[in-house]
Motif scaffolding. Structure first.
Motif, mmCIF file in Angstrom:
data_model
loop_
_atom_site.group_PDB
_atom_site.id
_atom_site.type_symbol
_atom_site.label_atom_id
_atom_site.label_comp_id
_atom_site.label_asym_id
_atom_site.label_seq_id
_atom_site.Cartn_x
_atom_site.Cartn_y
_atom_site.Cartn_z
ATOM 1 N N ASP A 75 0.635 -1.839 -0.394
ATOM 2 C CA ASP A 75 -0.017 0.156 0.057
ATOM 3 C C ASP A 75 0.571 1.363 -0.138
ATOM 4 N N ARG A 76 0.329 2.399 -0.318
ATOM 5 C CA ARG A 76 1.110 3.379 -0.309
ATOM 6 C C ARG A 76 1.368 3.917 1.153
ATOM 7 N N SER A 77 1.348 3.842 1.979
ATOM 8 C CA SER A 77 1.810 3.689 3.328
ATOM 9 C C SER A 77 3.941 3.437 3.434
ATOM 10 N N GLN A 78 3.925 2.774 2.947
ATOM 11 C CA GLN A 78 5.152 1.848 1.985
ATOM 12 C C GLN A 78 6.240 3.174 1.298
ATOM 13 N N PHE A 79 5.470 4.161 0.921
ATOM 14 C CA PHE A 79 5.919 5.259 -0.113
ATOM 15 C C PHE A 79 5.773 6.737 0.708
ATOM 16 N N VAL A 80 7.044 7.179 0.911
ATOM 17 C CA VAL A 80 6.936 8.540 0.845
ATOM 18 C C VAL A 80 8.090 9.163 0.661
ATOM 19 N N VAL A 81 7.274 10.092 0.724
ATOM 20 C CA VAL A 81 8.049 11.526 -0.596
ATOM 21 C C VAL A 81 8.507 12.744 0.763
ATOM 22 N N HIS A 82 9.972 12.386 0.774
ATOM 23 C CA HIS A 82 10.472 13.589 1.889
ATOM 24 C C HIS A 82 10.807 15.283 1.132
ATOM 25 N N ASP A 83 10.503 16.005 2.417
ATOM 26 C CA ASP A 83 11.019 17.281 2.196
ATOM 27 C C ASP A 83 12.000 17.750 2.350
ATOM 28 N N LEU A 84 13.232 18.038 1.675
ATOM 29 C CA LEU A 84 14.835 18.326 2.006
ATOM 30 C C LEU A 84 14.934 19.955 2.334
ATOM 31 N N GLU A 85 14.958 20.030 3.277
ATOM 32 C CA GLU A 85 15.628 21.366 4.115
ATOM 33 C C GLU A 85 16.319 21.591 3.052
ATOM 34 N N ARG A 86 17.848 21.181 2.239
ATOM 35 C CA ARG A 86 18.906 21.511 2.234
ATOM 36 C C ARG A 86 18.552 20.518 0.666
ATOM 37 N N TRP A 111 9.273 -3.545 4.693
ATOM 38 C CA TRP A 111 10.494 -2.925 3.047
ATOM 39 C C TRP A 111 9.837 -1.663 2.988
ATOM 40 N N ARG A 112 9.917 -0.006 3.149
ATOM 41 C CA ARG A 112 9.831 0.548 2.301
ATOM 42 C C ARG A 112 10.403 2.158 1.415
ATOM 43 N N LEU A 113 9.882 2.602 0.665
ATOM 44 C CA LEU A 113 10.336 2.859 -0.237
ATOM 45 C C LEU A 113 10.221 4.461 0.114
ATOM 46 N N HIS A 114 12.096 5.566 -0.085
ATOM 47 C CA HIS A 114 12.234 6.810 0.430
ATOM 48 C C HIS A 114 12.218 7.888 -1.165
ATOM 49 N N VAL A 115 11.644 8.838 -1.203
ATOM 50 C CA VAL A 115 11.678 9.739 -2.905
ATOM 51 C C VAL A 115 12.211 10.833 -1.682
ATOM 52 N N PHE A 116 13.686 11.382 -2.847
ATOM 53 C CA PHE A 116 13.780 12.825 -2.760
ATOM 54 C C PHE A 116 14.111 13.374 -3.747
ATOM 55 N N THR A 117 12.545 14.315 -3.789
ATOM 56 C CA THR A 117 12.725 15.027 -5.475
ATOM 57 C C THR A 117 13.635 16.300 -5.774
#
Length: 425
Positions: A75-86, A111-117
């Motif tokens: 489910d989508r709880s395993q996909f996290v999009v992060h906002d970077l301060e830097r 498992w979990r997938l972390h995304v930094f754009t």
């Protein structure tokens, strides 16, 4: 694999996570990013659902039996999009380093997938790129295996995840396997005495890198093209560079690195008995030798460890462990004290390798440009390395505690030395 019992070694890895964090962190850098991140994550989730190994969690109901793998919907709880301060490469690595402290509970999520754009400075990318990190419970295997799961999610067309073949067990499995292991060990001893098989690697004296990690922890990467590491395998070339850089750093801090060695995870011969189908071997790093002689000796040590690992006694020992009753292994893991400090160690640092294969996958159309991984620290290990390759690019992921390299500037000084040693060849 639903409702299947964890193998003893995978169960041990699951239980160990409660005492020594051991999640695997695989990092991928992509050139640019998709126009619609949410739709891309929907696509990744759909592909993850096609993998039985990505659609499970651990059920450890507290009985005396082994835990089991049970179904868990992706489910989508395993996909996290992060906002970077830097939103820079350095800022992204700092954020990934913070994630290392947030270990998964595989009984809830494996498992979990972390995304930094929009990350500036991703190696090999000339514009803002995307960084994606797969965090996975080590019970599902190390980076060499779980990199295939990542490639599947990112759209690789032909993904091969090696199957496992756990041995059958029964009431007399342990005594029979134990008898066979003892007989094979006697043969191993005779073969060592005859010079047919190498002896076990020597243990190494403790150095500051083996002190309990203290102070801030940080991540760094060193990127090279495979063509730049000609003259030796990527692993041997990296081990030689680690030898030169780490010995120089330790000497500057007053340590004697003459007996420096590395702990190297090595895949065991097939067939694969568990998801975690590897052993840690000791390899000398020979910092007092010339670069050419050092490479020769390191390569010889690795060949010796592979030869010993192929002896039937090693397989027999694995089969005996695979017959261990759950009650006995639970008791052993409960009694394990990570604070006990031995007088000597397999290695003064860890150097492992992950081959991610061809650069044939993407994140929402943004092609992969680099991959790396970061191995956790432990009470006896304050400095680890992972060599990861995708396509023609090799990236060394370095993870260290401040105490291991001598203060706030230690990591940067060490990485500068590692880059110089790799350039020198």
């Amino acid at each position: 694999m639903t409702q299947e019992r964890l193998t003893p070694i995978d169960a041990q890895t699951f239980w160990l996570a409660g005492k020594i964090p051991n999640d695997t962190f695989l990092l991928f850098g992509f050139d640019g990013g998709p126009a619609d991140v949410e739709r891309t994550l929907d696509d990744l989730a759909a592909r993850a659902r096609t993998s039985p190994e990505l659609s499970v969690r651990v059920d450890d109901g507290g009985s005396w039996g082994y835990p089991t793998w049970v179904p868990r919907d992706v489910d989508r709880s395993q996909f996290v999009v992060h906002d970077l301060e830097r939103p820079t490469w350095a800022g992204c690595l700092a954020a990934v380093g913070a994630l290392v402290d947030e270990q998964l509970d595989a009984a809830q999520i494996a498992w979990r997938l972390h995304v930094f754009t929009d990350v500036d400075g991703v190696p090999g990318v000339d514009r803002p790129g995307t960084v994606v990190v797969l965090q996975v419970s080590h019970a599902l295997g190390g980076g060499g295996r779980t990199s295939a799961h990542a490639a599947l999610m990112f759209g690789r067309a032909d993904v091969h995840v090696p199957e496992i073949h756990p041995p059958g067990t029964g009431p007399i499995s342990l005594p029979v396997a134990g008898f066979r292991a003892a007989r094979a060990h006697r043969r191993l001893t005779a073969d060592v005495e005859a010079g047919v098989v190498p002896a076990q690697a020597e243990l190494r004296p403790l150095l500051r890198t083996n002190d309990r990690p203290a102070g801030p922890r940080s991540l760094r990467t060193v990127v090279r093209q495979r063509s730049e590491l000609a003259g030796a395998t990527v692993t041997v070339a990296t081990l030689s560079a680690v030898s030169a850089a780490l010995a120089a750093r330790l000497r500057a801090l007053g340590d004697d690195p003459s007996a420096l060695g590395a702990e190297v995870p090595m895949t065991k011969p097939p067939p694969r008995l568990a998801y975690n189908h590897f052993g840690n071997v000791g390899v000398g790093l020979y910092p007092n030798l010339t670069a050419h002689d050092r490479i020769t000796r390191i390569a010889a040590d690795l060949a010796a460890r592979r030869l010993r690992a192929a002896h039937p006694a090693m397989r027999a020992a694995d089969l005996a462990f695979a017959a261990t009753p759950a009650r006995l292994l639970r008791w052993g893991m409960g009694a394990f004290d990570p604070d006990v400090r031995p007088a000597a160690v397999t290695g003064n640092t860890v150097v492992s390798s992950v081959n991610c294969g061809a650069a044939d996958f993407s994140f929402g159309g943004a092609p992969v440009r680099m991959a790396t991984a970061f191995a956790g620290l432990s009470p006896m290990m304050g400095l680890t390395h992972v060599i990861a390759g995708v396509g023609g690019t090799v990236t060394i992921g370095v993870h260290a505690a401040e105490s291991a390299l001598g203060g706030p500037d230690g990591m940067d000084a060490y990485v500068a030395g590692l880059e110089a040693a790799l350039s020198a060849g």
